[in-house]
Structure formats: structure tokens, C-alpha cells
Design a protein around this motif. Sequence first.
Motif, mmCIF file in Angstrom:
data_model
loop_
_atom_site.group_PDB
_atom_site.id
_atom_site.type_symbol
_atom_site.label_atom_id
_atom_site.label_comp_id
_atom_site.label_asym_id
_atom_site.label_seq_id
_atom_site.Cartn_x
_atom_site.Cartn_y
_atom_site.Cartn_z
ATOM 1 N N SER A 646 0.860 -1.181 0.000
ATOM 2 C CA SER A 646 0.000 0.000 0.000
ATOM 3 C C SER A 646 0.893 1.226 0.000
ATOM 4 O O SER A 646 1.647 1.465 0.940
ATOM 5 N N TRP A 647 0.829 1.997 -1.089
ATOM 6 C CA TRP A 647 1.678 3.181 -1.225
ATOM 7 C C TRP A 647 1.074 4.351 -0.469
ATOM 8 O O TRP A 647 -0.136 4.502 -0.402
ATOM 9 N N ARG A 648 1.928 5.193 0.077
ATOM 10 C CA ARG A 648 1.493 6.382 0.793
ATOM 11 C C ARG A 648 1.840 7.658 0.046
ATOM 12 O O ARG A 648 1.110 8.639 0.109
ATOM 13 N N HIS A 649 2.965 7.682 -0.675
ATOM 14 C CA HIS A 649 3.386 8.878 -1.399
ATOM 15 C C HIS A 649 4.305 8.470 -2.542
ATOM 16 O O HIS A 649 5.068 7.510 -2.436
ATOM 17 N N HIS A 656 14.112 8.797 -12.708
ATOM 18 C CA HIS A 656 13.786 7.735 -11.765
ATOM 19 C C HIS A 656 12.658 8.212 -10.866
ATOM 20 O O HIS A 656 12.345 9.406 -10.798
ATOM 21 N N SER A 657 12.018 7.268 -10.199
ATOM 22 C CA SER A 657 10.926 7.577 -9.294
ATOM 23 C C SER A 657 11.115 6.782 -8.010
ATOM 24 O O SER A 657 11.780 5.744 -7.995
ATOM 25 N N CYS A 658 10.511 7.268 -6.944
ATOM 26 C CA CYS A 658 10.525 6.563 -5.673
ATOM 27 C C CYS A 658 9.144 6.653 -5.045
ATOM 28 O O CYS A 658 8.369 7.557 -5.350
ATOM 29 N N GLY A 659 8.863 5.710 -4.163
ATOM 30 C CA GLY A 659 7.590 5.715 -3.464
ATOM 31 C C GLY A 659 7.772 5.343 -2.015
ATOM 32 O O GLY A 659 8.667 4.561 -1.661
ATOM 33 N N LEU A 660 6.924 5.924 -1.181
ATOM 34 C CA LEU A 660 6.930 5.632 0.244
ATOM 35 C C LEU A 660 5.748 4.726 0.545
ATOM 36 O O LEU A 660 4.601 5.055 0.235
ATOM 37 N N LEU A 661 6.023 3.558 1.122
ATOM 38 C CA LEU A 661 4.967 2.624 1.482
ATOM 39 C C LEU A 661 4.349 2.994 2.826
ATOM 40 O O LEU A 661 4.940 3.724 3.619
ATOM 41 N N ALA A 662 3.168 2.459 3.078
ATOM 42 C CA ALA A 662 2.487 2.734 4.334
ATOM 43 C C ALA A 662 3.280 2.238 5.535
ATOM 44 O O ALA A 662 3.127 2.760 6.640
ATOM 45 N N ASP A 663 4.152 1.236 5.328
ATOM 46 C CA ASP A 663 4.941 0.717 6.452
ATOM 47 C C ASP A 663 6.207 1.523 6.705
ATOM 48 O O ASP A 663 7.010 1.175 7.572
ATOM 49 N N GLY A 664 6.420 2.626 5.936
ATOM 50 C CA GLY A 664 7.561 3.501 6.167
ATOM 51 C C GLY A 664 8.792 3.177 5.355
ATOM 52 O O GLY A 664 9.817 3.863 5.485
ATOM 53 N N SER A 665 8.758 2.154 4.507
ATOM 54 C CA SER A 665 9.904 1.827 3.662
ATOM 55 C C SER A 665 9.822 2.580 2.336
ATOM 56 O O SER A 665 8.746 2.961 1.892
ATOM 57 N N ALA A 700 16.491 5.221 13.363
ATOM 58 C CA ALA A 700 15.240 4.874 12.691
ATOM 59 C C ALA A 700 15.484 4.550 11.225
ATOM 60 O O ALA A 700 16.195 5.271 10.517
ATOM 61 N N THR A 701 14.898 3.446 10.749
ATOM 62 C CA THR A 701 15.072 3.031 9.355
ATOM 63 C C THR A 701 13.774 3.140 8.563
ATOM 64 O O THR A 701 13.694 2.680 7.440
ATOM 65 N N LEU A 702 12.752 3.757 9.154
ATOM 66 C CA LEU A 702 11.498 3.996 8.457
ATOM 67 C C LEU A 702 11.387 5.479 8.145
ATOM 68 O O LEU A 702 11.912 6.328 8.861
ATOM 69 N N PHE A 703 10.685 5.807 7.047
ATOM 70 C CA PHE A 703 10.641 7.176 6.569
ATOM 71 C C PHE A 703 9.214 7.740 6.641
ATOM 72 O O PHE A 703 8.227 6.999 6.604
ATOM 73 N N VAL A 704 9.141 9.071 6.717
ATOM 74 C CA VAL A 704 7.842 9.751 6.750
ATOM 75 C C VAL A 704 7.716 10.793 5.646
ATOM 76 O O VAL A 704 6.611 11.258 5.363
#
Length: 852
Positions: A646-649, A656-665, A700-704
Motif C-alpha cells: 500500500s503506497w502512501r506517497h 527515476h521515481s521513488c515511493g513511500l509505502l504505508a509501512d515507512g519503507s 530509525a530506518t522507516l521514513f515519513v
Amino acid sequence: MVLPRRNNHVLFILIVQFVGGIACGRIGFDPLLTDGGSDAAGDTDSDADTDTDADTDADTDTDTDSDADSDTDGDTDADTDTDADSDSDSDTDADGDEPSLRGLVGGYEHFCALDPGGRPYCWGSDGSGQLGNGAAGYSATPSPVDLAPVTGEKIFVKLATSHDTTCGITAAGAIYCWGRGVDGQLGDGSTENAPSPVLVETGGIVGDPGFVDLGVGSYHACGITAEGRAYCWGHNVNGPLGTGDEVEHHTPVPVVMDTVAGSKRFIAIACAWQLTCGITAEGDAYCWGANSSGQIGNDGFGSEQLPQPVAIDNMSGSRKFTRLVVNSAHVCGLAADGLVYCWGDDMFGQVGNGDPGSGNIRLPEPLDTVNVVGQQGFKQLAVGYWVSCGLTGEGVAYCWGNDESDQLGDLATTEEQPAPILVNTSEMSDVQTFTELAVTHLMGTCGVTAAGSVYCWGQIGGDPIPHPFDISAVVTDEALVQIASGDAHSCGLTSRGQVYCMGSDERGQLGNGPGIDSSPVTPVAIDTSTVSGEKVFVKVVAGGVSSCGITSQGVLYCWGGDDNNQLGNGPSTADVHSPQAVQTSSIVGQTAIVDVSTNLSHSCALTVEGVAYCFGEEPALGNGPVLGNSDVPSPVDVSGLSGEISWRHLSAGTTHSCGLLADGSVLCWGADSNEALGNGSGTVDAESPMAVVTTDMADATLFVRLDVGHESSCAIAADGVLHCWGLDSLGQLGDGPPAANRASPYPVDTGSIAGGSLFTEIRTQRLITCAVTTEGVGYCFGDDTAGLLGDGSPEQHQLSPAPVDTAPMSSTPTFSAVSSQQQYTWGLAADSTLYYWGDGQFSPVWVDTSAL
């Protein structure tokens, strides 16, 4: 133009509230439930309902509504829910001529609501600071909540209120509360009242600390994070915190999920006096806490300290819930097919089963709709002091239960009604339907029309049927709340959802129609004649030679250059000078868009269901090895990933592109020139998403937060530390000398930062990066040949963060956002004043936005 002292980024107003929605990607993620209640001591609880509307017209609705409930002891619970309504008949005043409100919630004797830009207003009693305006005292008209203590994004997407406590979620997913806090229900670790918003602590949150839903009770509150985890805080008599005991907590603690079946993910939460209810991702309802009147709905007796499933034996048709409204004594739920079920105390017929005074109803019973004319399906519910109300899919209001104070709005009688009766709208001057309702304990009932007008009946004003409520105190002046930049142009979003752009328009990227003159630093309004439905935007982005925006109905529009099909409107590559809707026929499931990012050759968008799509030119689409370029949205390939995705952003860079998942990865795909993908594999391109390597990150290894530029990327970790990776030719990674590429996230050098060194906002563009700290200080690093860093000196480049020179700023010298293009950098001050620097200006220069 008078600039209100407010700022922010999206919403998603969502709404984002939006959204719920709504941090980037939260707009439109609206939880399904909200309510509140108050007891004989005068407490009112409020819960947040989230719903996926079951309208017969299959619209994706995101209305915000709030309900106040009460138990036999006199407790009133106020609930709020936000859903975005994409009905074509919406007539919200998009021109900003008239004040309007949405997201109405009711407490014991006060109301709160949001203006179109997401600023909270409250009115009524203020004995404990529940109006949030910093000064105690009754207010007969809407009073703006003091947003000075709110850091980062100041747009609220959802509110919930109780007797003396009000809380709201910002577009960034933070919860702020104000008012009564003696039981720890403000969530900041204290037991003091607060007349202005205080931030709910998130130190105990596992994973992504961003919230998407909330509920407020008389003595406790709860929230749902983007990962579906439920947290509660405050008083815990009878176990409404769901911890398995009755220990009080003053900051969020996790709800124990041992008794919850399925994915163990909640999508909505609702609170009342000593009661909490939630809806899971599977549509199952659970309640826990006090059960004196059967309000847990499982045919049992006695309180429950862990979530218990609501029985569905009496439900016909769909047995899945999309919304709950809760008070301490009775609960009503909306099923996916639009049918309503209620249970709990029925002393005055508030369960609505047609049987007057039938005592305690311990299992959900269907609503008696014998008096409901036309469409039988409901889309919104509200509950109050022995009263329940609902809106049909057509927006027609019905109420049932106690009517001793004319709170049912029917004029004909003050006798209790055990089944829904029609609210009399004969004195309403405009459209006679509503989009949301709210009920309080002592102030009566109010409703909001599609135009944002407010009508009230009962104790408030003493009129037994709906009459206009004065909201003229709501500020109608526009202020910038969001700024985004492309290569040679920038666009901004105002507090009333209008988009303005400035800079180069040779490709139509200003969106103001063909043949219109443009100015590098004078905003011009986009042409909305091509926008169907509600012409209110909740997000705007700019990149390369194009721009895109999302309307409050979740429709994505793009305009400007289309050489590589980055506008997503089909095979044509002609320039577009006015907004054009992105084609959605290739999108599976719900087509409402909640996040978008665009750059020189491609764009990426996120649906309300958390599915990522990209369109334009490879290699940055991430659609796998087969599809190649795409002129319409193409799904990002997640077949090689494990678990629920589940993508968050999403963020689109140059190649290139990047995406932030709901779990913070964070995952990236596309060209890996200069190790831009951050996966530590060298420079190997990726046709599908690959995880960014975090093994070298210290804490912390998760992102916001996440932003992608030209062959480099930056992200803010959950602990507020800024990390960057990829190309570092001129110091754009900010990690200090010497400039060297990084194959995985590396912390930015904070040695030159005075005060707090934690960040809330980030923007990387071409060869520079700018960010804002939690204290609102702006820092930039990288190429400074044109003064783009704004640090007051003509240095060639900065390898570590350099503070933006705020000496020339006549207003508040702090920022809420920064954004750069090739020629200018823009800074949005905390009071919504706009500044630019660059093109030979090495310090901020004030921008005249009076034309907005």
C-alpha cells in the motif's frame, strides 16, 4: 488582501482530509467513523467515522460529518467523519465570495468545523479551552483556532470533539488536541487543560507515526495510523483504551488486537464515554469498554477491555460496515449497501427500530424506514443526546428519538419518534438537502449544505426547523498554503482550493489558457473552465514543463508540455494550456486520486486504495519489463514484492521515481545513474520497484517524507533525521565535504544547524535541496551560482545545509515549505507570506500576492 495566519501543504483537504488522507498521499484517505458523548457531569465524547459511501450512483464520496451522542447518564458523544463526495451536483462556492464550512462536529455545547482551506473554527462554550482560540470565553460565531503552536503543515483534514476536548488531524498526519486534558485525553503526556492546540506524542508509535483517523471521548481519545494500527490514550475505566486492563495512559498506547480476526488492521475509530468502536479493513465492527446498555452489540453484559466483534446475525444483505457513529449508550452503523443498524439504549426510540421505549437493544437491529421517501439507502449518520439522524443518498435529512427540545427538526411535534421522520426544510432558502449533520447535547442540531452554508434547529437559536446560522466570521480572503516548482515555473494552492501559477508559460504550464501573458513572480489563476464538478483543488505539483492538480473530488488534472505523454491524456503530445483530466479507464478499482508527482518526462499518481500508477516515458514508470512507455496511467509493478503493498506517497524525478509505502519503507525504480535508486547495487537500472537499503542508517530506518530530484533523492526518517543518496556533484546531498555520490541513504551534515536539527519538509530539485526544520528554519544546500540557496552570500555551492537569510523578511521569519526551480527558490512563510530568492537575489524577496 489580508493574509490569515495559517499555512500548510495539502490535503489533502481532505481532506484529505482530508483527506483522510491524507502527509503527501493522505489526501482523500478518509477514515470511516467518528462520534462522541457526554455524561451527566457534562462530558461529551467524539468519534471519527470513516465511510466508503454506498450511494446508489456509485460516487466516491468523502463527506465530513460529525455526530454527538449521549447515554442514559446524559453523556453526549460527538463524532466526525470525512468522506469525499464526487457527486456532480456539488455546488461549493469555489470563487471564495461567501464563507463556507465543512467537516462539522458537535460536542456538549460547542461546534467545530473546517473552512475550505482546512483551518478549524469553533463556537459555543469554552470553559476548558475547547474552542482552541487561546482565550477562554463563549463565542456565538465561528472563531478561528490558534494555529501558532502547530508546526509543519497547518491544514486540518478532520476534526473530532467531545464535551470539553477537540482534536484534529493535519494533512501531515499529526494529531493536535485542545481543551480539557485532566484525564490525559490531549495525548501530550500532561493532565492540564490547553486553550490552544498541543501535539499528541508519537514516541510510542510503531512504524509510520502518521494518523489517518481519530475519535474523541469524554475522557479518552484514539487514533488509527496509516498502517492500520489503533492507539488510544486517556482515562481507562471499563477498558475503552483496549489494553486489556484499566490503567490510565497520557500518551498513545496500542490497542491489543488478540481478539481481532483477519488482517488486524483498523481503518476507522470512534469513541464515546468509556466506549470505543472500530471498523477493520474487512468491514467488521468491533467495540470495547462500557456495556451497561448493550452498546458493544454482542448480546453480552459487562464491560470488555479488549475489542469484541459486533454481532451481525440480524443484518440482511451486506454484513460489512462502512461507518459507525457511537455514544456511550447507543451505536448506529452504516452497512455497505446503505442500510442502517443501531443498538444499545433505546429509552426514547433513538435505536430507530419502530418500537418506542424498547429498553436496551443488545444486538444490531435494522432501522425502520417506513417514513423514508425515495432512496432508502443512507450515506451519513449522526447521533446525539437520545437522538439519531441520517442523510439518505440524496442528501435528505431524517432524525429519530427524543424531541423534547425540537432536535428532530420536524416542527409538527415534540414527542419522541421511534422511527426516522423527515426534517422540515421549508424555510431553507437555497438547496434543501445536506451533505453532513452534527448533533450536540445542549445546542441542538446543525447541517451543512453542498454550498457550505450552515442551518441549525433545536436549542441553537430556538427554531424548531432548520434556519440559517451566521458564519460570516469565517475568513474568505485567500492565502497561499502550498507551493511547488518545475524547471522554470511554479504553482501555488490557496486556502480556498484555488491554483495560481507564475513563471514561464511557453508550453502552457501555467494553465491559464492560451495567449495569456505571464510574469516570473506574479501569480495568475489557472483556467478552470475545463474542470468539471467541484472546482476546488486540494493539491498542486509542478515539474519540468507541466503541472498537475487534484480536485476535492479526487479527479486528477494536468496541463503544460506533453512531449512524453506525462499529462496522461492519451496518445496526443500537443501542449495543453488549460487543465485536462487524466484518463482513468486503465485504473482498476476506485479511480479517485490522492497523490501525484510530475517531472520532465513522466508523472506518477496514487489512488485512494493505495495503488501506484505512472505514465509518460520509461525508464521511470516502474511498470515492469513489458509495457514500456504509456500515455495513460499504467500500474507500478509490485509482483516481485512480498506482503501487502500500500503506497502512501510517490515522487517523480528526472529519470527515476521513488515511493513511500504505508509501512515507512522507500522503494525506487528507473535509471540508476549515479546510484539514484539507493539500493546499493551500483548503477543498475530497475524496471520495477526495489527497496532502498537502510542497513547503514544508525537509528530509525522507516521514513515519513520523500522527494526525488535529478539523479538524487532525499527522505526524512521517522526520527526527523534527513537522509539523501545518489548524485552529489555540487553538494546536493548535504553530507559535507568532500562531494561524493552515495549508494544508500546517508545523514545530512547538521553541524552548521543552530537549534533543532530535525526536519519536517523536504524538496530536492535539479542540483539543490532545501528543507525545513521542526522549528520552521529553512536550510538549502548544493548549487548556489544563481543565489538559489538564499543564504545571503554569493557562494558557488554549499556542501552542508546553509540557513536561509531571514533578515529581509518583515513577517514571521519561519517557513512552512520551500520549493526550487532552475531560476528561483520559493519560500512559504509560516504566516502564508510568499518570498523568492535566486536570479541574482541571494536573500528572500517579498512577493505581492494581493491579486489572489
